[in-house]
Design an enzyme around this catalytic site. Structure first.
Site, PDB file in Angstrom:
ATOM      1  N   SER A  59      29.509 -49.579  69.783  1.00 35.89           N
ATOM      2  CA  SER A  59      28.822 -49.816  68.502  1.00 35.89           C
ATOM      3  C   SER A  59      27.547 -50.631  68.670  1.00 35.89           C
ATOM      4  O   SER A  59      27.424 -51.437  69.597  1.00 35.89           O
ATOM      5  CB  SER A  59      29.740 -50.584  67.551  1.00 35.89           C
ATOM      6  N   GLU A  77      44.025 -42.889  72.287  1.00 32.35           N
ATOM      7  CA  GLU A  77      43.737 -44.270  71.903  1.00 32.35           C
ATOM      8  C   GLU A  77      44.248 -44.571  70.507  1.00 32.35           C
ATOM      9  O   GLU A  77      44.749 -45.640  70.235  1.00 32.35           O
ATOM     10  CB  GLU A  77      42.229 -44.521  71.919  1.00 32.35           C
TER      11      GLU A  77
END
Lengths: 366, 394
Positions: free
Chosen positions: B130, B244
Site C-alpha cells: 500500500s 492468505e
C-alpha cells in the site's frame, strides 16, 4: 474430514432433482394450490416408485438405509423446488417410528415407503416453548396410555395414519404415537403462511402407543425435525438467492442491468454468505445426527441460522426484485412464504438462542 | 460427508498445542506488553521463532526438496489455528505467503541467503504494497524502480508497512514501467534488505497496534534482489491471495476468547450471590457468539479441505473473508457487553478482565474488514464469481 457427497448421495440428489424438477413448474404448482390441500398425490407416488420415500428406512421395511444425512439431501431439493410434498413430517416421523417402535410397525413403515401411508409429528403447543416440557399429559391405565392436551400447527394431520406426540408422564417426558382419526381427537384446519394443510389437534383421552420414555429419545426426535426444517431452508434460500442474481442480471434500469449497482450486488452477495453459513451449520448437525452423536447444540445453531437467514434472504430477494418479487404470477412468492414458515417452525431464533444460552450456562458452570 | 478430524489430524492438533505452551512463556508475554514488540521483534520473540524453525515447524507445508514436511492445507490450517490461539505473533505472511514465492521465483542468491533463513526462523519480511495514494486500487502504486546498470534505484513511499520496524527485508512492489496504460503490467517485485542505505521508517500508531510508513530514497540494490520477471509482479502479489485470506479469519483464537469469557462469567459472582452467567442477557450474547463461531469453524474447515482437494472457489474464499472479519468485530462487541463497564479497562490496569485482551482486540478489529482485500471488493467477487452477476466498469 471430508465435505464431499458419496456416490449414492449424488445419485439421490440427481434422482430427486429429476423427479421434482419435472413436476414443479409454476403452472403445475398453481393447479395443486387450487385444491383443498397443497399436496401433489401423483408426485408423492412418483417419489415412492423411485424409492426416495424409503431413502432412510431400513431395507427390512422396504427402504434403502442411506441414513438421515442422505434424507436431508432429498429435503433440500424439496425446499429448492417448493414441491407440494410433506417429506419432513412423513419421513422424519417414519425414521423415529422405526428406531423406537421396532417390528410392531413394520407394515406401517413399508406402507410409508410405498406412498400408501402418511405420518406426522406434533411439536408445538399453544402457549408452550418447543424445547420445554410439553403441557400435554399422558396417563396409563389397565388398557394402556391416554393423552390429554392440545397441539398446534400439526402438518397434514387429517391424512395421517399416525402422529408422533410428546407428552408429560409422571416419570418425565415421553414420545407417543396417536391415531388422529379416532373420536377422541378433534382436528381443526389451520390456514398458515406456507399453505401447507396444518391442524389444531385436541387430544381428549386419546389412546396412545408409548414409543419411548427416555428423554434423550424425545430430544433426538426434536433435533432431527429441527435440522430437517433447517435443511429445507437451505434449499429455499439458495433458490431465492439464485433467482435474485439472475433477475437483477437481466433487469435493466438507467440502461444497465441493476446487478451492476454495487448496492444491489452486495445485497445478493450477503445472501450468498448467509446461505453458505446456513448450509454448513446444517450439514454439521445432519452429519452428527447421522452418526448418532450428540447433536442438540448443532441443531439449535442450525435453527438460529435458519431463522436469521430465511428472513434476511427473503427480504433481500423481494427487495432486489422490486414489484415482480411479490407478484403471485412470478415464482418467488412461494419461496418467501415458505421462508417465513420455516423461520418460525420448530422454534424461532429468539427462543432457540435462549435455549442454547441455558445450555452454555450449564456447560460452563461446574 | 465426515466433519471430524482424522486421528492423525487430531494428533497434530494436540502436538502443536502442547508445543506452543513452551513457546508462549511468561517472558514472551512480558516482552509483548511493550507496544513496540506486540507483533514480535523483541529478543525473546526472535529466540522462540528460531526455535520453531530448528524444530521444523516453519517448513511444515513446504516441499520436501526445501526441507519441508509437505503438510496438506488441512494440516497447515490446524497448525495455524493452534499457533494463533496460543497468542504467539507468528509472521505468517513471511513463512507462508512471501517465503514460498521467494523459493519459486527468487534468484539463486535470494534462495541461499533468504529462503534458508526464513525456514530457520531467523528472518521476518514486511509487506510493502500500500501507498498513500494506492490502497484498494493497489495497481495504481507509484513507487518507482529504475534500472541503472546492474542495479535498481528505488524512490517512493509505502504505508501500513507492518513489522517494518524490526523486519529484515521489505517485500516491495514497485513500478518499472511508467506507461499508465500498463497499470498492472508495469509492476515488479523486489526484496529490500532493511539495512540498505536510503530505507527508513516512521511509526504510525493506530487504534490498537503500531504500524509504519516506509521511505525509499535513491535506494540502490543489485538486480539479484529483483524477484520474478520485470513488469510481471502483479501475479506474484495476487497468486497467494485466497490462501492468505483464509489465514485472516482463523477460528481458533476467537473460539478461545469465547471460552475464556464464558468461563469468566461462570466464575464471576454478582452482588446477590448469583453468577453473571445466570443472566439471560449474558446467555443470549454467549449463544449468539457460539452460533457465529459454528459457521466460522465450518467455513474454515471446508476451505482447508477444498484447498487440500485443489478446489478452492474464489467466491467461497471471499465469503469467508467477509463473514469472518465482520463476525470478529461483532464477537468482540458481544463478549465485551458481558463485561460491561469493565470491558473498557486496558491490560495491566486494576479490574481488567481477561488481561484486557478483548478490549484490545476490539480496537484492532476493524483493520481486517478493509485490510487484506477490502470487504466491498470481496462482495464484488462473490456476486461476480459466485453468482455470475455482471459488474460495473472500473
Amino acid at each position: 474430514m471430508d465435505f464431499s457427497y458419496t456416490e449414492e448421495q449424488q445419485d439421490v440428489i440427481k434422482l430427486a432433482q429429476q423427479i421434482l424438477g419435472d413436476q414443479t413448474e409454476p403452472a403445475a404448482l398453481k393447479l395443486i394450490e387450487e385444491q383443498r390441500h397443497r399436496f401433489d398425490e401423483k408426485l408423492w407416488q412418483d417419489l415412492a416408485a423411485s424409492g426416495l420415500l424409503g431413502v432412510a428406512l431400513s431395507e427390512a421395511n422396504g427402504g434403502m438405509a442411506f441414513g438421515f444425512e442422505t434424507l436431508c439431501l432429498l429435503i433440500e431439493e424439496v425446499g429448492r423446488t417448493v414441491a407440494p410434498v410433506p417429506v419432513i413430517p412423513v419421513l422424519v416421523s417414519a425414521l423415529f417410528l422405526e428406531q423406537l417402535g421396532g417390528e410392531a410397525f413394520a407394515s406401517t413403515l413399508a406402507d410409508v415407503a410405498t406412498g400408501k401411508t402418511l405420518l406426522s409429528s406434533a411439536i408445538s403447543e399453544p402457549g408452550a416453548e418447543v424445547r420445554e416440557t410439553p403441557t400435554t399429559r399422558a396417563v396409563a391405565d389397565e388398557e394402556g396410555w391416554r393423552l390429554w392436551g392440545t397441539k398446534t400447527c400439526v402438518p397434514i394431520a387429517e391424512h395421517c395414519a399416525g402422529v408422533l406426540v410428546a407428552a408429560q408422564t409422571q416419570g418425565g417426558v415421553a414420545l407417543f404415537l396417536v391415531d388422529p382419526t379416532t373420536d377422541t381427537v378433534t382436528l381443526q384446519r389451520q390456514h398458515v403462511t406456507c399453505s401447507e394443510s396444518q391442524y389444531l389437534m385436541e387430544l381428549e383421552g386419546t389412546a396412545a402407543t408409548l414409543l419411548s420414555d427416555v428423554a434423550a429419545d424425545v430430544t433426538a426426535w426434536l433435533d432431527a425435525l429441527t435440522v430437517a426444517y433447517a435443511t429445507m431452508a437451505v434449499g429455499v434460500c439458495d433458490r431465492m438467492m439464485r433467482m435474485s442474481a439472475s433477475y437483477t442480471s437481466e433487469r435493466q434500469q438507467f440502461g444497465v442491468p441493476v446487478a451492476t449497482f454495487q448496492a444491489v450486488g452486495h445485497r445478493v452477495a450477503d445472501c450468498f454468505i448467509d446461505v453458505e453459513c446456513l448450509r454448513l451449520v446444517t450439514q454439521q448437525a445432519a452429519s452428527l445426527i447421522d452418526q448418532g452423536l450428540p447433536a442438540t447444540d448443532a441443531a439449535l445453531s442450525a435453527k438460529i441460522w435458519t431463522g436469521d437467514a430465511t428472513h434476511r434472504v427473503s427480504q433481500a430477494s423481494q427487495h432486489v426484485h422490486g414489484g415482480i418479487g411479490v407478484d403471485r404470477d412470478y415464482p418467488l412468492f412461494r419461496y418467501c412464504l415458505w421462508a417465513r414458515q420455516l423461520e418460525l417452525s420448530a422454534g424461532s431464533s429468539a427462543e432457540m438462542t435462549a435455549c442454547l444460552g441455558k445450555r452454555i450456562e450449564s456447560q460452563f458452570s461446574s | 460427508m465426515k466433519i471430524e478430524f482424522t486421528d492423525t489430524q487430531k494428533a497434530l492438533q494436540t502436538e502443536v498445542r502442547e508445543y506452543m505452551r513452551d513457546i508462549v512463556t511468561d517472558d514472551l508475554r512480558e516482552e509483548m506488553k511493550n507496544p513496540e514488540y506486540f507483533e514480535g521483534g523483541g529478543p525473546v520473540f526472535r529466540e522462540k521463532f528460531a526455535r520453531m524453525g530448528r524444530d521444523g515447524w516453519i517448513a511444515l507445508s513446504w516441499p520436501s526438496a526445501l526441507g519441508g514436511r509437505e503438510a496438506t492445507p488441512m494440516e497447515q490450517y490446524i497448525f495455524t489455528e493452534e499457533v494463533m490461539a496460543s497468542g504467539f505473533p507468528y509472521p505468517f505472511l513471511t513463512t507462508d505467503a512471501v517465503g514460498p514465492v521467494l523459493a519459486e521465483h527468487g534468484s539463486a542468491s535470494i534462495r541461499d541467503e533468504v529462503v534458508k533463513t526464513i525456514l530457520q526462523g531467523e528472518t521476518v519480511v514486511a509487506i510493502g504494497y500500500s501507498e498513500p495514494g494506492a490502497g484498494t486500487d493497489l495497481a495504481s502504486l507509484t513507487t518507482r524502480a529504475k534500472r541503472d546498470g546492474d542495479d535498481w534505484v528505488i524512490n517512493g513511499q509505502k504505508m501500513w508497512t507492518s513489522l517494518a520496524n524490526f523486519a529484515d527485508y521489505i517485500w516491495l512492489a514497485a513500478r518499472t514501467d511508467p506507461d499508465e496504460s500498463k497499470k498492472h503490467k508495469g509492476l515488479t517485485m523486489f526484496l529490500i534488505p532493511a539495512d540498505t542505505p536510503g530505507f527508513s521508517h516512521t511509526p504510525v500508531w493506530t487504534l490498537g497496534v503500531r504500524t509504519n510508513a516506509t521511505y525509499y530514497e535513491n535506494l540502490r540494490i543489485p538486480d539479484r534482489y529483483r524477484v520474478g520477471e520485470v513488469n510481471r509482479g502483479w501475479k506474484l502479489i495476487t497468486g497467494q491471495l485466497n490462501r492468505e485470506r483464509l489465514s485472516l479469519v482463523n477460528h481458533g483464537p476467537v473460539e478461545a476468547l469465547y471460552r475464556r469469557t464464558a468461563q469468566w462469567a461462570a466464575e464471576t459472582a454478582l452482588s446477590d450471590g448469583s453468577m453473571l452467567i445466570s443472566r439471560p442477557w449474558v446467555q443470549h450474547n454467549l449463544a449468539r457468539v457460539k452460533v457465529g463461531l459454528d459457521a466460522l469453524r465450518m467455513m474454515c474447515l471446508k476451505q482447508a479441505w477444498a484447498m487440500t482437494e485443489g478446489a478452492l472457489g474464489m467466491a467461497e474464499a471471499s465469503a469467508a473473508k467477509v463473514y469472518g472479519t465482520e463476525f470478529f468485530v461483532e464477537l468482540y462487541r458481544l463478549l465485551l457487553e458481558i463485561m460491561g463497564q469493565s470491558g473498557v479497562i486496558c491490560a495491566d490496569s486494576p479490574g481488567a478482565v481477561l488481561q484486557g485482551d478483548i478490549e484490545h482486540r476490539y480496537r484492532v478489529g476493524s483493520i481486517l474488514t478493509f485490510g487484506g482485500g477490502c470487504n466491498e471488493i470481496q462482495r464484488d467477487i462473490i456476486s461476480a464469481a459466485g453468482l455470475w452477476m455482471p459488474r460495473a466498469e472500473r
